[in-house]
Design a protein around this motif. Sequence first.
Motif, PDB file in Angstrom:
ATOM      1  N   ILE A  34       0.847  -1.190   0.000  1.00 59.21           N
ATOM      2  CA  ILE A  34       0.000   0.000   0.000  1.00 59.21           C
ATOM      3  C   ILE A  34       0.883   1.241   0.000  1.00 59.21           C
ATOM      4  O   ILE A  34       1.755   1.389   0.859  1.00 59.21           O
ATOM      5  CB  ILE A  34      -0.926   0.004   1.232  1.00 59.21           C
ATOM      6  CG1 ILE A  34      -1.802  -1.252   1.237  1.00 59.21           C
ATOM      7  CG2 ILE A  34      -1.788   1.259   1.249  1.00 59.21           C
ATOM      8  CD1 ILE A  34      -2.611  -1.432   2.502  1.00 59.21           C
ATOM      9  N   LYS A  35       0.675   2.126  -0.947  1.00 55.75           N
ATOM     10  CA  LYS A  35       1.529   3.309  -1.069  1.00 55.75           C
ATOM     11  C   LYS A  35       1.235   4.353   0.005  1.00 55.75           C
ATOM     12  O   LYS A  35       2.137   4.962   0.566  1.00 55.75           O
ATOM     13  CB  LYS A  35       1.361   3.932  -2.460  1.00 55.75           C
ATOM     14  CG  LYS A  35       1.877   3.054  -3.594  1.00 55.75           C
ATOM     15  CD  LYS A  35       1.675   3.742  -4.941  1.00 55.75           C
ATOM     16  CE  LYS A  35       2.189   2.872  -6.076  1.00 55.75           C
ATOM     17  NZ  LYS A  35       1.972   3.525  -7.406  1.00 55.75           N
ATOM     18  N   LYS A  36      -0.040   4.584   0.270  1.00 57.63           N
ATOM     19  CA  LYS A  36      -0.417   5.636   1.210  1.00 57.63           C
ATOM     20  C   LYS A  36      -1.304   5.053   2.299  1.00 57.63           C
ATOM     21  O   LYS A  36      -2.392   4.546   2.028  1.00 57.63           O
ATOM     22  CB  LYS A  36      -1.155   6.757   0.467  1.00 57.63           C
ATOM     23  CG  LYS A  36      -1.410   7.997   1.306  1.00 57.63           C
ATOM     24  CD  LYS A  36      -2.043   9.099   0.454  1.00 57.63           C
ATOM     25  CE  LYS A  36      -2.232  10.380   1.263  1.00 57.63           C
ATOM     26  NZ  LYS A  36      -2.849  11.460   0.453  1.00 57.63           N
ATOM     27  N   ILE A  37      -0.824   5.111   3.563  1.00 55.31           N
ATOM     28  CA  ILE A  37      -1.573   4.514   4.670  1.00 55.31           C
ATOM     29  C   ILE A  37      -1.206   5.235   5.968  1.00 55.31           C
ATOM     30  O   ILE A  37      -0.074   5.685   6.148  1.00 55.31           O
ATOM     31  CB  ILE A  37      -1.281   2.999   4.784  1.00 55.31           C
ATOM     32  CG1 ILE A  37      -2.167   2.355   5.856  1.00 55.31           C
ATOM     33  CG2 ILE A  37       0.188   2.735   5.050  1.00 55.31           C
ATOM     34  CD1 ILE A  37      -2.096   0.825   5.877  1.00 55.31           C
ATOM     35  N   GLY A  38      -2.172   5.364   6.855  1.00 57.23           N
ATOM     36  CA  GLY A  38      -1.933   5.961   8.163  1.00 57.23           C
ATOM     37  C   GLY A  38      -2.926   5.408   9.168  1.00 57.23           C
ATOM     38  O   GLY A  38      -3.945   4.832   8.783  1.00 57.23           O
ATOM     39  N   HIS A  39      -2.619   5.553  10.447  1.00 58.14           N
ATOM     40  CA  HIS A  39      -3.528   5.020  11.459  1.00 58.14           C
ATOM     41  C   HIS A  39      -4.250   6.148  12.186  1.00 58.14           C
ATOM     42  O   HIS A  39      -3.766   7.276  12.266  1.00 58.14           O
ATOM     43  CB  HIS A  39      -2.801   4.110  12.455  1.00 58.14           C
ATOM     44  CG  HIS A  39      -1.836   4.814  13.360  1.00 58.14           C
ATOM     45  ND1 HIS A  39      -2.242   5.570  14.433  1.00 58.14           N
ATOM     46  CD2 HIS A  39      -0.480   4.863  13.363  1.00 58.14           C
ATOM     47  CE1 HIS A  39      -1.190   6.048  15.058  1.00 58.14           C
ATOM     48  NE2 HIS A  39      -0.107   5.654  14.421  1.00 58.14           N
ATOM     49  N   ALA A  40      -5.413   5.814  12.727  1.00 65.97           N
ATOM     50  CA  ALA A  40      -6.274   6.811  13.382  1.00 65.97           C
ATOM     51  C   ALA A  40      -6.280   6.581  14.892  1.00 65.97           C
ATOM     52  O   ALA A  40      -7.250   6.087  15.449  1.00 65.97           O
ATOM     53  CB  ALA A  40      -7.690   6.732  12.820  1.00 65.97           C
ATOM     54  N   GLY A  41      -5.170   6.915  15.551  1.00 65.93           N
ATOM     55  CA  GLY A  41      -5.132   6.799  17.010  1.00 65.93           C
ATOM     56  C   GLY A  41      -4.162   5.759  17.494  1.00 65.93           C
ATOM     57  O   GLY A  41      -4.382   4.560  17.320  1.00 65.93           O
ATOM     58  N   THR A  42      -3.079   6.204  18.122  1.00 62.83           N
ATOM     59  CA  THR A  42      -2.023   5.316  18.601  1.00 62.83           C
ATOM     60  C   THR A  42      -2.487   4.446  19.763  1.00 62.83           C
ATOM     61  O   THR A  42      -3.271   4.876  20.600  1.00 62.83           O
ATOM     62  CB  THR A  42      -0.805   6.152  19.048  1.00 62.83           C
ATOM     63  OG1 THR A  42      -0.344   6.928  17.953  1.00 62.83           O
ATOM     64  CG2 THR A  42       0.320   5.274  19.536  1.00 62.83           C
ATOM     65  N   LEU A  43      -1.971   3.226  19.800  1.00 64.61           N
ATOM     66  CA  LEU A  43      -2.103   2.346  20.959  1.00 64.61           C
ATOM     67  C   LEU A  43      -0.705   2.083  21.512  1.00 64.61           C
ATOM     68  O   LEU A  43       0.230   1.831  20.747  1.00 64.61           O
ATOM     69  CB  LEU A  43      -2.742   1.013  20.572  1.00 64.61           C
ATOM     70  CG  LEU A  43      -4.261   0.882  20.623  1.00 64.61           C
ATOM     71  CD1 LEU A  43      -4.665  -0.519  20.174  1.00 64.61           C
ATOM     72  CD2 LEU A  43      -4.813   1.156  22.013  1.00 64.61           C
ATOM     73  N   ASP A  44      -0.553   2.121  22.830  1.00 63.28           N
ATOM     74  CA  ASP A  44       0.732   1.814  23.453  1.00 63.28           C
ATOM     75  C   ASP A  44       1.133   0.374  23.139  1.00 63.28           C
ATOM     76  O   ASP A  44       0.270  -0.489  22.938  1.00 63.28           O
ATOM     77  CB  ASP A  44       0.651   1.981  24.972  1.00 63.28           C
ATOM     78  CG  ASP A  44       0.503   3.429  25.392  1.00 63.28           C
ATOM     79  OD1 ASP A  44       0.935   4.312  24.621  1.00 63.28           O
ATOM     80  OD2 ASP A  44      -0.029   3.670  26.494  1.00 63.28           O
ATOM     81  N   MET A  53      -6.808   1.807  10.318  1.00 65.41           N
ATOM     82  CA  MET A  53      -5.918   2.339   9.301  1.00 65.41           C
ATOM     83  C   MET A  53      -6.728   2.816   8.111  1.00 65.41           C
ATOM     84  O   MET A  53      -7.725   2.189   7.730  1.00 65.41           O
ATOM     85  CB  MET A  53      -4.913   1.278   8.850  1.00 65.41           C
ATOM     86  CG  MET A  53      -4.007   0.799   9.953  1.00 65.41           C
ATOM     87  SD  MET A  53      -2.755  -0.355   9.354  1.00 65.41           S
ATOM     88  CE  MET A  53      -2.169  -1.013  10.913  1.00 65.41           C
ATOM     89  N   CYS A  54      -6.290   3.918   7.543  1.00 67.81           N
ATOM     90  CA  CYS A  54      -6.934   4.461   6.341  1.00 67.81           C
ATOM     91  C   CYS A  54      -5.916   4.469   5.212  1.00 67.81           C
ATOM     92  O   CYS A  54      -4.745   4.811   5.432  1.00 67.81           O
ATOM     93  CB  CYS A  54      -7.429   5.879   6.595  1.00 67.81           C
ATOM     94  SG  CYS A  54      -8.692   5.999   7.872  1.00 67.81           S
ATOM     95  N   THR A  55      -6.363   4.101   4.017  1.00 73.80           N
ATOM     96  CA  THR A  55      -5.464   4.050   2.869  1.00 73.80           C
ATOM     97  C   THR A  55      -5.920   5.021   1.787  1.00 73.80           C
ATOM     98  O   THR A  55      -7.077   5.451   1.757  1.00 73.80           O
ATOM     99  CB  THR A  55      -5.396   2.633   2.268  1.00 73.80           C
ATOM    100  OG1 THR A  55      -6.591   2.389   1.495  1.00 73.80           O
ATOM    101  CG2 THR A  55      -5.263   1.575   3.348  1.00 73.80           C
ATOM    102  N   GLY A  56      -4.982   5.329   0.888  1.00 74.77           N
ATOM    103  CA  GLY A  56      -5.312   6.149  -0.274  1.00 74.77           C
ATOM    104  C   GLY A  56      -6.000   7.458   0.094  1.00 74.77           C
ATOM    105  O   GLY A  56      -5.616   8.146   1.036  1.00 74.77           O
ATOM    106  N   LYS A  57      -7.046   7.775  -0.636  1.00 76.42           N
ATOM    107  CA  LYS A  57      -7.776   9.029  -0.416  1.00 76.42           C
ATOM    108  C   LYS A  57      -8.518   9.046   0.914  1.00 76.42           C
ATOM    109  O   LYS A  57      -8.905  10.107   1.403  1.00 76.42           O
ATOM    110  CB  LYS A  57      -8.744   9.262  -1.571  1.00 76.42           C
ATOM    111  CG  LYS A  57      -8.052   9.444  -2.921  1.00 76.42           C
ATOM    112  CD  LYS A  57      -9.039   9.590  -4.052  1.00 76.42           C
ATOM    113  CE  LYS A  57      -8.323   9.727  -5.397  1.00 76.42           C
ATOM    114  NZ  LYS A  57      -9.280   9.820  -6.534  1.00 76.42           N
ATOM    115  N   PHE A  58      -8.695   7.882   1.526  1.00 76.29           N
ATOM    116  CA  PHE A  58      -9.410   7.812   2.802  1.00 76.29           C
ATOM    117  C   PHE A  58      -8.547   8.265   3.972  1.00 76.29           C
ATOM    118  O   PHE A  58      -9.043   8.357   5.106  1.00 76.29           O
ATOM    119  CB  PHE A  58      -9.924   6.398   3.051  1.00 76.29           C
ATOM    120  CG  PHE A  58     -11.207   6.073   2.326  1.00 76.29           C
ATOM    121  CD1 PHE A  58     -11.587   6.790   1.199  1.00 76.29           C
ATOM    122  CD2 PHE A  58     -12.027   5.050   2.755  1.00 76.29           C
ATOM    123  CE1 PHE A  58     -12.760   6.496   0.513  1.00 76.29           C
ATOM    124  CE2 PHE A  58     -13.196   4.737   2.094  1.00 76.29           C
ATOM    125  CZ  PHE A  58     -13.570   5.465   0.968  1.00 76.29           C
TER     126      PHE A  58
END
Length: 242
Positions: A34-44, A53-58
């Motif tokens: 996946i080229k573009k990905i990020g997470h919505a809220g860290t967990l220890d 996780m959200c990918t692409g335009k999301f």
Amino acid sequence: MQFDFETGEILLLDKPLTWTSFDLVKKVRNSLRIKKIGHAGTLDPLASGLLIMCTGKFTKKIEEIQAQEKEYTGTITIGATTPSFDLETEVDTTCDIAHITDADLEAARQKFVGVIAQTPPIYSAVKVNGERAYNLARRGEEAEIKSKNIEIKSFEITRVALPEIDFKVVCTKGTYIRSLARDFGKELGCGAHLTKLVRTRIGEYKLEDALSVEDIMLIRDERIASFQKDQETKDQETPDQA
């Protein structure tokens, strides 16, 4: 399963214990390419459970998802404290809890429902003068962290087997359950620290619908097999060149 990661997907993942949130993002990104990905809220690392996780335009939806209420279950151990408020560091103080009653637990619980001022742990990603607080803590340096208002929408005690107390909490963004454990112990007068934490829900997204690391590996294998099959079909359709 069919996914369009470039257009955008919201992936629910069950983060394993001891993994960092970035460890899981890296595993998903590299396994599924996946080229573009990020997470919505860290967990220890010492927490498990739902990581979105959200990918692409999301990826534009990350802030919206982060802002939603969170639900956690876990265990608080009373009668002992640690500098990190959890199991990352060793116990530094202990206290007798023979006098603690169910009525004491209930009275303390009630103090932490509603809007309260909470101070994040020194072992946290909060920035102090531009540096992460946990870096200062691990160097043994002092740091002043300001309290902030958060909301505990519900705080249930689900099991009592002293020194362990199981709980379920619904709270707003920015709440530190480790700090809740610390403050709960202070209210009881015997100290406490967090010994287990699972994030079970973010808004409408639930842990029971999440993918495991093993599921990600199966999706990877399916995608590889599908690619190979498509490639074989193309090869068969391409006539030999004389």
